[in-house]
Design a protein around this motif. Structure first.
Motif, PDB file in Angstrom:
ATOM      1  N   PHE A 147       0.797  -1.211  -0.048  1.00  0.00           N
ATOM      2  CA  PHE A 147      -0.031  -0.002   0.012  1.00  0.00           C
ATOM      3  C   PHE A 147       0.791   1.326   0.007  1.00  0.00           C
ATOM      4  CE2 PHE A 147      -3.245   2.731   2.325  1.00  0.00           C
ATOM      5  CZ  PHE A 147      -3.977   3.037   1.107  1.00  0.00           C
ATOM      6  N   ALA A 148       1.994   1.122   0.570  1.00  0.00           N
ATOM      7  CA  ALA A 148       2.868   2.388   0.681  1.00  0.00           C
ATOM      8  C   ALA A 148       3.150   2.971  -0.829  1.00  0.00           C
ATOM      9  CB  ALA A 148       3.993   2.001   1.627  1.00  0.00           C
ATOM     10  N   GLN A 149       3.146   2.045  -1.669  1.00  0.00           N
ATOM     11  CA  GLN A 149       3.733   2.136  -3.185  1.00  0.00           C
ATOM     12  C   GLN A 149       2.627   3.321  -3.584  1.00  0.00           C
ATOM     13  OE1 GLN A 149       4.393  -1.334  -5.485  1.00  0.00           O
ATOM     14  NE2 GLN A 149       5.447  -2.244  -3.630  1.00  0.00           N
ATOM     15  N   THR A 150       1.400   3.119  -3.155  1.00  0.00           N
ATOM     16  CA  THR A 150       0.380   3.701  -3.950  1.00  0.00           C
ATOM     17  C   THR A 150      -0.273   4.933  -2.861  1.00  0.00           C
ATOM     18  OG1 THR A 150      -1.361   2.249  -3.350  1.00  0.00           O
ATOM     19  CG2 THR A 150      -0.057   2.401  -5.620  1.00  0.00           C
ATOM     20  N   LEU A 151      -0.019   4.691  -1.529  1.00  0.00           N
ATOM     21  CA  LEU A 151      -0.860   5.836  -0.670  1.00  0.00           C
ATOM     22  C   LEU A 151      -0.568   7.141  -1.002  1.00  0.00           C
ATOM     23  CD1 LEU A 151      -2.375   6.467   1.829  1.00  0.00           C
ATOM     24  CD2 LEU A 151      -0.365   5.722   3.492  1.00  0.00           C
ATOM     25  N   LYS A 188       0.799   8.805  -3.386  1.00  0.00           N
ATOM     26  CA  LYS A 188       0.256   9.224  -4.853  1.00  0.00           C
ATOM     27  C   LYS A 188      -1.399   9.321  -4.757  1.00  0.00           C
ATOM     28  CE  LYS A 188       3.701   6.884  -7.528  1.00  0.00           C
ATOM     29  NZ  LYS A 188       3.899   5.762  -8.546  1.00  0.00           N
ATOM     30  N   GLY A 189      -1.871   8.164  -4.143  1.00  0.00           N
ATOM     31  CA  GLY A 189      -3.296   8.619  -3.893  1.00  0.00           C
ATOM     32  C   GLY A 189      -3.805   9.620  -3.097  1.00  0.00           C
ATOM     33  N   MET A 190      -2.969  10.054  -1.953  1.00  0.00           N
ATOM     34  CA  MET A 190      -3.327  11.109  -1.135  1.00  0.00           C
ATOM     35  C   MET A 190      -3.121  12.364  -2.013  1.00  0.00           C
ATOM     36  SD  MET A 190      -4.554  10.029   1.749  1.00  0.00           S
ATOM     37  CE  MET A 190      -4.617  11.844   2.654  1.00  0.00           C
ATOM     38  N   THR A 244     -13.287  10.512  -8.882  1.00  0.00           N
ATOM     39  CA  THR A 244     -12.151  10.253  -8.157  1.00  0.00           C
ATOM     40  C   THR A 244     -12.035   9.416  -7.001  1.00  0.00           C
ATOM     41  OG1 THR A 244     -11.961  12.922  -8.149  1.00  0.00           O
ATOM     42  CG2 THR A 244     -10.757  11.548  -6.248  1.00  0.00           C
ATOM     43  N   VAL A 245     -13.408   8.913  -6.446  1.00  0.00           N
ATOM     44  CA  VAL A 245     -13.522   7.754  -5.598  1.00  0.00           C
ATOM     45  C   VAL A 245     -13.065   6.401  -6.367  1.00  0.00           C
ATOM     46  CG1 VAL A 245     -14.938   6.647  -4.122  1.00  0.00           C
ATOM     47  CG2 VAL A 245     -15.087   8.944  -4.198  1.00  0.00           C
ATOM     48  N   GLY A 294      -5.940   1.456  -4.930  1.00  0.00           N
ATOM     49  CA  GLY A 294      -6.162   0.623  -3.807  1.00  0.00           C
ATOM     50  C   GLY A 294      -6.665   1.121  -2.653  1.00  0.00           C
ATOM     51  N   PHE A 295      -7.288   2.306  -2.947  1.00  0.00           N
ATOM     52  CA  PHE A 295      -8.164   3.001  -1.606  1.00  0.00           C
ATOM     53  C   PHE A 295      -9.384   2.285  -1.413  1.00  0.00           C
ATOM     54  CE2 PHE A 295      -4.354   5.560  -1.378  1.00  0.00           C
ATOM     55  CZ  PHE A 295      -4.736   6.686  -0.705  1.00  0.00           C
ATOM     56  N   PRO A 296      -9.927   1.510  -0.479  1.00  0.00           N
ATOM     57  CA  PRO A 296     -11.072   1.060  -0.290  1.00  0.00           C
ATOM     58  C   PRO A 296     -12.014   2.277  -0.177  1.00  0.00           C
ATOM     59  CG  PRO A 296      -9.695  -0.223   1.312  1.00  0.00           C
ATOM     60  CD  PRO A 296      -8.839   1.144   0.459  1.00  0.00           C
ATOM     61  N   VAL A 297     -13.208   2.179  -0.450  1.00  0.00           N
ATOM     62  CA  VAL A 297     -14.143   3.295  -0.632  1.00  0.00           C
ATOM     63  C   VAL A 297     -14.270   3.873   0.742  1.00  0.00           C
ATOM     64  CG1 VAL A 297     -16.853   4.113  -1.356  1.00  0.00           C
ATOM     65  CG2 VAL A 297     -15.164   2.332  -2.867  1.00  0.00           C
ATOM     66  N   ASP A 298     -14.503   3.199   1.670  1.00  0.00           N
ATOM     67  CA  ASP A 298     -14.808   3.577   3.077  1.00  0.00           C
ATOM     68  C   ASP A 298     -13.607   4.355   3.745  1.00  0.00           C
ATOM     69  OD1 ASP A 298     -13.385   1.142   3.318  1.00  0.00           O
ATOM     70  OD2 ASP A 298     -14.934   0.283   4.326  1.00  0.00           O
ATOM     71  N   LEU A 299     -12.479   4.119   3.034  1.00  0.00           N
ATOM     72  CA  LEU A 299     -11.280   4.898   3.557  1.00  0.00           C
ATOM     73  C   LEU A 299     -11.291   6.103   2.842  1.00  0.00           C
ATOM     74  CD1 LEU A 299      -7.663   3.470   3.348  1.00  0.00           C
ATOM     75  CD2 LEU A 299      -8.105   5.945   2.627  1.00  0.00           C
ATOM     76  N   THR A 300     -11.841   6.399   1.524  1.00  0.00           N
ATOM     77  CA  THR A 300     -11.921   7.667   1.073  1.00  0.00           C
ATOM     78  C   THR A 300     -13.271   8.287   1.939  1.00  0.00           C
ATOM     79  OG1 THR A 300     -11.353   6.781  -1.017  1.00  0.00           O
ATOM     80  CG2 THR A 300     -12.490   9.016  -1.001  1.00  0.00           C
ATOM     81  N   ALA A 301     -14.152   7.672   2.236  1.00  0.00           N
ATOM     82  CA  ALA A 301     -15.293   8.481   2.867  1.00  0.00           C
ATOM     83  C   ALA A 301     -14.757   8.668   4.389  1.00  0.00           C
ATOM     84  CB  ALA A 301     -16.394   7.204   3.092  1.00  0.00           C
TER      85      ALA A 301
END
Length: 881
Positions: free
Chosen positions: A367-371, A373-375, A393-394, A402-409
């Protein structure tokens, strides 16, 4: 009383009363495929209650580990923000299978809670509820236990149906009334804990907390709703260990109990923070428990089912660690403190510590590889649209990073902005439709027993041929003829079309004859030896018995062949570079890319990636021949051929080798289509490497023109970045670092400016205070704040006023929240609790709190403006007196 002592005491009490002590079952239910996880103590006894499974006892007691983080029972979004929501928790329960019933169940619960030899809780702090029509339970509490009638609450059905005090296993089946026991955390109001008893408008507060639920299974519900008394009524009870620990340890928040404090301090130590009340610390502390117990029960992070729920939990924890400043892997380091605090009760935590750390570290690295960038994408999206996060975006965060939807929420809630879940669902639906557009008549929609045909595959040596139509299936049923515009599955006596198998996608192309054209969107083997051509008749009429020409999409097939052969070379290179423990765990061979999953317990390093690419491309440059041979299965294995994951083989198998006999680079059993020589692959380039499950890595790669296109794209992006930064390409990294330093400095300045603006706004609001009987009074209706935000605003306004009275009101979702504050110098003349109850009485509620701060709720938001207007006169009367 610490958690281990309390758990042991509960089990000991019921064992002394004839109950068999039953160990906690797995978090993966063994007898209920409808449940994602074990979410209650009764799950392992479900078949016992239904009479399907006999046990050697009629009474049982357990401390059951539970998870509620997916499906119907999903508490994930609340974890860390409330006092009592958890993903993982322990349920203490005692059970009767047709043995004792209400009288003994109630007596056991009361004795354990209030008995001096057990927990010794004062009966004056307990309240009980019963189902509205359950006169039997009411009478036992009143006449036998001696609970005062004003502490027995009857709870009926809700307006929409159902009741908090009537339990049922499903729409049909065992059901019955419940009796719940509540504990008063603030009987004299001195602690300022807001909330009312069950059944009141303030029941959602934190003062009265349910600690035990007694379920009396006494009916069988039929499909028409009829209730029939069960011949052997049973009892199912549950008491949350975390809640009762909070009570016994004198705290009012589950996160203040010994288990969580150990974990919270461990996280805080890693983060270097002294603020133990930070919500992110609570999230991480909660999630390490769920993570470890799920993994010990065999669940591993993945993209589906239970594994995906675990991944959501882990990635939410990792993101909150990121918020705490923990940008390096940290989550795996919490296994040790968890094993220390819970390992005596659950020895598997100690026994599997190394395995737990390895699996967790692997997911962190992935997850660190994309966290980051996703943030960054998320921050940019919020800046561009401060009112909310778009569905697009979601979806991109989910699909790409790899961001689960509830993480974005979760992030959206922290920022107090909306999230377009409907838009996300539209994006997801579009992807689903696109992925199955070519397979809308796939095997899952066809009853294959209605056909009895076999087809010969000729695609190893030809890409088109004449054929005869043997059968047509339309909407799952055989038809004799197909008209233009209709979709169907067509079966031929001979076909060059390869049916999806072994990771290789099915061929597409055309079935044609004079005056007709059937577009093949996919090819599936509906049963062995029966490839079905799935598609739509674009013109003409297709009839069973027609002679047709079947021709595959040549260019697409050649691209698939390049990727399939490259997959074999990749597998061999992985074993050569990483070790012979590497084994295939899944693959996808498509026209645009290849994906290969393999066993390996750590990330493949950049140096290893380079070595693997070099080995494959050396084989490509050597232009070795692909040789195939049919032989017996055991003979192939004896010759060293690799058996592929998930494949089923017959007695005679097809062996594919690259390289001279006896010294081949790659030898595998494979029924797919391949290039004639390795040089046909053209170029091989790895584009991604990541972990997908415990001990499973994934490599994605491209070949041929797709590889060239990929490299050109990277080159173009590099040039564009250099142009934007006005730097030579070889100085790009240094220039970028310079820009990042400048950006961070600007962000710091912006944060300071925002803080100053917020303080100024508080001052502007404070300036609206009026003088009433020599005191400053500010009454304001606000919007968009949670309770914590209201309290923060209250503190700021009281500080600004110095001496004064503040009343804040908010109406949200049909409920009213009120907060009153009185500075210390005025509390002798007016109490905050008195003031808040005056306002609350006008909006259908009541409240309480300290003399200087009080909170209330209400159920009539339309009356809030008038109630706030009445405050001036009330305060004037009080202060004037």
């Amino acid at each position: 009383m610490d958690s281990n002592t309390l758990r042991a005491r509960f089990l000991a009490y019921f064992e002394a009363h004839g109950h068999a002590v039953v160990p906690s079952s797995s978090l993966v239910p063994a007898n209920d495929p409808t449940l994602l996880f074990t979410n209650a103590g009764m799950v392992q006894f479900k078949d016992v209650f239904l009479g399907r499974e006999p046990r050697g006892y009629k009474r049982a007691v357990s401390s059951q580990r539970c998870v509620r983080a997916g499906g119907k029972h999903n508490d994930l979004e609340n974890v860390g923000y409330t006092a009592r929501h958890h993903t993982f928790f322990e349920m203490l329960g005692n059970f009767s299978f047709g043995d004792y019933f209400k009288r003994d169940a109630i007596g056991f619960a009361w004795e354990f809670l209030t008995g001096a030899a057990w927990l010794g809780i004062s009966p004056d702090r307990l309240l009980v509820t019963v189902y509205a029509s359950d006169d039997e339970a009411y009478g036992i509490w009143k006449n036998e236990i001696g609970v005062p009638v004003d502490r027995i609450v009857r709870i009926g059905d809700k307006p929409g149906g159902g009741s908090d005090n009537f339990w049922q296993m499903g729409d049909t089946g065992p059901c019955g009334p419940c009796s719940e026991i509540f504990y008063d955390h603030d009987p004299d109001g001195s602690l300022g804990i807001w909330g009312g008893p069950p059944g009141s408008p303030e029941e959602d507060g934190d003062r009265w907390i349910e600690i035990w639920n007694l379920v009396f299974m006494q009916f069988e519900r039929a499909a028409d709703g009829t209730l029939t008394p069960l011949p052997k009524p049973s009892v199912d009870t549950g008491m949350g260990l975390e809640r009762i620990c909070a009570l016994m340890q004198g705290v009012h928040n589950n996160y203040d109990i010994d288990i969580f404090q150990t974990l919270i301090r461990a996280v805080a130590g890693l983060a270097g923070t002294g603020d133990l009340g930070d919500a992110s610390l609570k999230v991480v502390a909660d999630h390490i428990r769920a993570t470890c117990f799920l993994i010990t029960d065999g669940v591993v992070p993945s993209n589906e089912g239970r594994g995906y729920v675990l991944r959501r939990i882990m990635r939410r924890a990792i993101r909150h660690g990121y918020k705490l400043g923990l940008e390096d892997a940290f989550f795996y380091r919490l296994v040790a403190p968890l094993a220390a605090v819970m390992g005596d009760a659950y020895p598997e935590l100690k026994e599997k510590r190394d395995y737990l750390e390895r699996v967790i570290r692997q997911e962190e690295d992935s997850f660190a590889q994309t966290l980051e960038k996703g943030m960054r994408l998320l921050e940019d999206a919020i800046e561009a649209s401060p009112q909310g996060i778009s569905g697009n975006t979601v979806f991109k965060l989910y699909d790409t990073y790899g961001f689960p939807v509830d993480l974005t929420a979760d992030i959206a809630r922290e920022r107090k902005i909306t999230i377009d879940l409907d838009g996300f669902e539209r994006e997801m639906q579009g992807q689903r439709e696109q992925s199955r557009a070519a397979s809308s008549f796939g095997a899952g929609n066809v009853e294959v027993s209605v056909i009895d045909v076999e087809s010969e595959f000729t695609g190893y040596t030809e890409t088109m041929r004449g054929a005869k139509v043997l059968a047509i299936l339309c909407d799952g049923a055989p038809v004799g003829q197909l008209q233009a515009g209709e979709s169907a599955v067509v079966f031929l006596d001979k076909t060059p079309f390869y049916a999806e198998s072994g990771g290789q996608v099915g061929d597409t192309g055309v079935i044609a004859a004079p005056g007709l054209r059937f577009a093949v969107n996919d090819t599936r083997a509906l049963k062995p030896g029966t490839p079905g051509h799935i598609g739509t008749l674009e013109s003409g009429t297709l009839t069973v018995g027609d002679n047709v020409k079947a021709e595959i999409d040549h260019e697409r097939r050649h691209a698939i062949m390049r990727n399939h052969s490259a997959t074999h070379l990749l597998h061999a290179a992985l074993r050569e570079t990483l070790g012979t423990h590497v084994a295939q765990k899944g693959s996808l061979v498509a026209a645009d890319r290849l994906r290969f999953d393999f066993s390996h317990f750590q990330a493949v390093t950049p140096e290893e990636i380079t070595a693997i690419e070099d080995q494959v491309n050396r084989q490509v440059l050597a232009n070795v021949a692909a040789e195939t041979q049919l032989c017996g299965y055991q003979e192939a294995v004896d010759r060293g051929a690799i058996v592929l994951f998930g494949e089923k083989y017959g007695d005679v198998v097809r062996v594919l080798s690259f390289g001279p006999a006896g010294n081949s680079f790659s030898t595998e059993l494979c029924g797919g289509t391949h290039v004639a020589r390795s040089g046909d692959i053209g170029l091989f380039k790895i584009v991604a490497e990541a972990g997908v499950a415990a001990g499973v890595r994934r490599i994605e790669a491209v070949t041929g023109l797709n590889a060239l296109s990929y490299l050109r794209g990277l080159d173009r992006k590099l040039s564009e970045a250099a142009a934007l930064l006005k730097a030579p390409r070889d100085e790009l990294a240094a220039k970028l670092a310079q820009q990042l330093d400048r950006s961070r400095a600007l962000e710091k300045e912006l944060a300071q400016a925002r803080q100053k603006l917020t303080s100024q706004q508080g001052g502007d609001l404070a300036s609206q205070a009026q003088d009433v009987a020599g005191a400053k009074l500010l009454v304001q209706q606000v919007e968009g704040l949670d309770v914590a935000g209201l309290r923060g605003l209250m503190d700021q306004l009281k500080n600004k006023l110095g001496s004064g009275i503040v009343v804040l009101g908010q109406a949200t979702d049909g409920k009213v929240t009120l907060l009153t504050g009185v500075t210390q110098d005025l509390t002798a003349r007016l109490k905050a609790g008195e003031l808040v109850n005056f306002v609350a009485s006008q909006v259908g509620g009541k409240g309480g709190g300290r003399p200087d701060m009080a909170q209330a709720g209400g159920s009539e938001p339309d009356k809030l403006p008038a109630a706030l207007k009445s405050v001036h006169a009330f305060v004037a009367g009080k202060l004037g007196a």
